[in-house]
Scaffold this active site. Structure first.
Site, PDB file in Angstrom:
ATOM      1  N   LYS A 244      -3.710 -10.930  36.783  1.00  0.00           N
ATOM      2  CA  LYS A 244      -4.472 -10.043  36.941  1.00  0.00           C
ATOM      3  C   LYS A 244      -6.160  -9.615  37.941  1.00  0.00           C
ATOM      4  CE  LYS A 244      -2.383  -8.089  34.266  1.00  0.00           C
ATOM      5  NZ  LYS A 244      -1.148  -7.925  32.947  1.00  0.00           N
ATOM      6  N   THR A 277      -6.095   4.378  35.595  1.00  0.00           N
ATOM      7  CA  THR A 277      -4.880   2.827  35.401  1.00  0.00           C
ATOM      8  C   THR A 277      -4.218   2.570  34.182  1.00  0.00           C
ATOM      9  OG1 THR A 277      -7.988   2.087  35.178  1.00  0.00           O
ATOM     10  CG2 THR A 277      -6.421   2.188  37.106  1.00  0.00           C
ATOM     11  N   GLY A 279      -2.286   1.594  31.133  1.00  0.00           N
ATOM     12  CA  GLY A 279      -0.943   1.087  31.506  1.00  0.00           C
ATOM     13  C   GLY A 279       0.028   0.063  32.328  1.00  0.00           C
ATOM     14  N   THR A 280      -1.150  -0.321  33.280  1.00  0.00           N
ATOM     15  CA  THR A 280      -0.971  -1.095  34.657  1.00  0.00           C
ATOM     16  C   THR A 280      -0.844  -1.902  34.135  1.00  0.00           C
ATOM     17  OG1 THR A 280      -3.283  -1.126  34.939  1.00  0.00           O
ATOM     18  CG2 THR A 280      -1.991   0.641  36.336  1.00  0.00           C
ATOM     19  N   GLY A 281      -1.463  -2.678  33.759  1.00  0.00           N
ATOM     20  CA  GLY A 281      -0.703  -4.588  33.074  1.00  0.00           C
ATOM     21  C   GLY A 281       0.758  -4.279  32.180  1.00  0.00           C
ATOM     22  N   CYS A 282       0.610  -3.456  31.289  1.00  0.00           N
ATOM     23  CA  CYS A 282       2.583  -3.687  30.699  1.00  0.00           C
ATOM     24  C   CYS A 282       3.425  -3.226  31.607  1.00  0.00           C
ATOM     25  CB  CYS A 282       2.626  -1.693  29.618  1.00  0.00           C
ATOM     26  SG  CYS A 282       1.422  -2.159  28.655  1.00  0.00           S
TER      27      CYS A 282
END
Ligand SMILES: Nc1ncnc2c1ncn2[C@@H]1O[C@H](COP(=O)(O)OP(=O)(O)O)[C@@H](O)[C@H]1O
Ligand SMILES: Cc1ncc(COP(=O)(O)O)c(N)n1
Ligand SMILES: [Mg+2]
Length: 566
Positions: A244, A277, A279-282
């Site tokens: 990512k 942004t 928490g975007t990965g989770c």
């Protein structure tokens, strides 16, 4: 566990063969053929056969029904974020937004907010194992998604559970350091990742920092570095890798690199300029898991997840939660307007029906005034609710007018309803709609608009009034009480018709049709407690000064209503 096996193993996993309608049908066919072969010339046996076939058909139909009712299910194994931007809380919101059930095994509790992580309390590996056992031994989980796995012991018990209870796909988000720079896993988990977890994963989703850690510290500074990293990381065992690029320096787009062992795909989205942004990965990993649980291919799941993040970030770019540098975003695209619409304390207050202004584009044209001026004047004169009625307008023009009027209505705390067009009401987030008997049914409007919007419906008869209540309307517009020229072929029901509807109605009623200062008092005095006011078109808008006309009528209805409560 290979994702390629997903579809081939789908039919016999966990639920026994009965989970597949196709197998059920063919099995019934096979068994019924077998039994007919054995018993073709015996009446008793024929009866037995019939009973047997009925039982099979019953079993089959129940099984088909059960498989129709099966809800896609993701289990997240992750840490709790007290600020609810990332971790378990983001996973729950992402799965709910994607309409997938989500169960949760909590690996750590963090004290966390928009400024960073203030504390971490790691859950013991024994208790993580107990949670895993509770969920996996009872529920049918389609996909497991992992986030924060803070200790090597937790990685170990997770891998043991996955071997004991195989699932269709495993999504591993190798959370190590939060965006705020705080450590979320001990470096000693890396060995467990490499040896056990990564070879089981169908997809691994490192951000550029995590990809760098997995590769022993080589920095990633470009899309080309991300490609090389994806290839090297795939050699560690996961079937697919998504590196990512949310934190890639100097990139205009938000670019992620997907590698499936054969091809590279660059996933581009616009980079949303926002602080929200966290928490975007989770969320991305949970969305991938949710789409896989619904049966999507891996590439399709990644694409849908990426688009979901872009949309949610764009929607949430200006929301303010917390004072720190990185805020959470809104998975349900619902929070932005709350502060404005909460001017109205209750969803619907029937007293708002007292003086109900219904706009008319033709009259505004005739008197050469804009819709904005007309609505503003009506509200300043005392209108307590406004309905935008644009029978001839193009959809785009209707929506533009609705947005302008909504702004005015919100600034005065007056609800704005849209006539007939539920799509327009949804698009501008109006307070509700008013529908006629030949528009979309109230029950459909309620499903589309949800429980929080106001729905009014026109009724002429007691039967229609009863139906309105059953279908979930909030109020009834009853008329035409007097003859009117704003509606063609509209049957006049008179004061008696109005009274009959009021008596039959459990809902509040507003009278409509030919009402003006000359007859408004007689309408209010029919003596029905649920008659809450009058709705007016021409008497306000087919006049030179809307403000004056509304003021006069307002004074009159206030007086009539006060007299009734004495
Ligand atoms: N400002 C942004 N605009 C659009 N997409 C973003 C933005 N920031 C992150 N993303 C996307 O969010 C997802 C998570 O990425 P990233 O922030 O790199 O991971 P993590 O949250 O694990 O650090 C990726 O798909 C990334 O491209
Ligand atoms: C409990 C928990 N899990 C995961 C993250 C990573 O999220 P981010 O990279 O957006 O800080 C986090 N901050 N907290
Ligand atoms: Mg991030």
């Amino acid at each position: 566990m290979a994702y390629a096996q997903l579809f081939s193993c789908h039919f016999y996993c966990q639920d026994s063969w009965l989970s597949s309608p196709v197998l059920v049908a063919s099995e019934v066919f096979r068994q019924s053929r077998g039994s007919s072969f054995l018993s073709w010339n015996s009446n008793t046996k024929k009866n037995h056969r019939r009973i047997f076939m009925n039982m099979q058909a019953d079993r089959a139909s129940k099984a088909i029904h059960a498989s129709e009712l099966k809800i896609p299910h993701v289990l997240t194994v992750a840490g709790s974020d007290s600020g609810a931007g990332a971790g378990i809380q983001a996973d729950l919101k992402a799965c709910a937004a994607r309409r997938v059930y989500c169960s949760t095994v909590i690996t750590a509790v963090t004290a966390q907010n928009t400024a960073g992580v203030q504390g971490v309390d790691v859950v013991s590996e024994e208790f993580v194992a107990e949670q895993l056992q509770s969920v996996l031994s009872d529920m049918h989980v389609d996909v497991v998604k992992t986030g924060m796995l803070p200790s090597p012991g937790i990685v170990k018990v997770l891998c043991q559970s996955l071997r004991k209870f195989p699932v269709r796909a495993l999504v591993v988000d190798p959370v190590m350091v939060s965006t705020s720079g705080d450590m979320l896993a001990s470096p000693s988990v890396l060995a467990g990742f490499r040896e056990e977890l990564l070879p089981m994963a169908d997809i691994l989703t490192p951000n550029i920092k995590e990809a760098s850690v997995l590769l022993g510290g080589v920095p990633l500074q470009s899309v080309s570095d991300m490609r090389s990293a994806a290839k090297l990381i795939r050699d560690m065992g996961p079937r697919n890798v998504l590196v990512k690029g949310g934190d890639l320096p100097d990139s205009l787009d938000a670019i992620d690199v997907f590698f499936d062992g054969k091809s590279f795909y660059e996933m581009h989205s616009s980079r949303v300029n926002t602080r929200n942004t966290h928490g975007t990965g989770c969320t991305l990993a949970s969305c991938i898991a949710a789409e896989l649980a619904k049966g999507s291919s891996m590439l399709q799941a990644v694409k849908v997840a990426k688009r979901f993040i872009e949309t949610a970030l764009d929607y949430s770019r200006d929301i303010v939660i917390g004072n720190g540098v990185q805020g959470p975003f809104d998975h349900f695209l619902a929070l932005k307007n709350i502060s404005q619409s909460s001017i109205r304390q209750d969803r619907f207050n029937s007293n708002d029906l007292l003086l109900y202004a219904v706009t008319d584009a033709g009259m505004n044209r005739k008197w050469d005034r804009s819709i904005a001026d007309a609505v503003k004047a009506a509200i300043e004169g005392g209108a307590t609710i406004v309905q935008l009625r644009e029978k001839e307008a193009e959809t785009g023009d209707f929506l533009d007018a609705a947005k302008v009027c909504l702004k005015i209505c919100r600034s005065y705390g007056v609800p704005l309803l849209i006539n007939d067009r539920i799509d327009v009401a949804l698009a501008c987030d109006a307070d509700g709609v008013h529908v006629g008997q030949s528009d979309l049914p109230v029950s459909v409007a309620r499903t589309l608009l949800g429980p929080d919007k106001i729905i009014g419906v026109s009724c002429k008869t007691p039967e229609q009034a009863q139906q309105a209540w059953i279908s979930g309307a909030d109020y009834i517009g009853c008329g035409g009480v007097y003859p009117t020229n704003t509606k063609e072929n509209n049957r006049t029901i008179g004061l008696d018709g109005l009274k009959a509807v009021c008596l039959a109605s459990k809902l509040p009623v507003v009278a409509i049709g030919g009402i003006s200062p000359s007859n408004a008092r007689s309408v209010m005095e029919i003596g029905a407690p649920n008659l809450k006011g009058v709705a007016v078109v021409s008497a306000l808008f087919d006049r030179e000064c809307v403000l004056t006309e509304t003021r006069n009528l307002h004074a009159l209805v206030i007086e009539a209503a006060a007299a009734l409560t004495k």
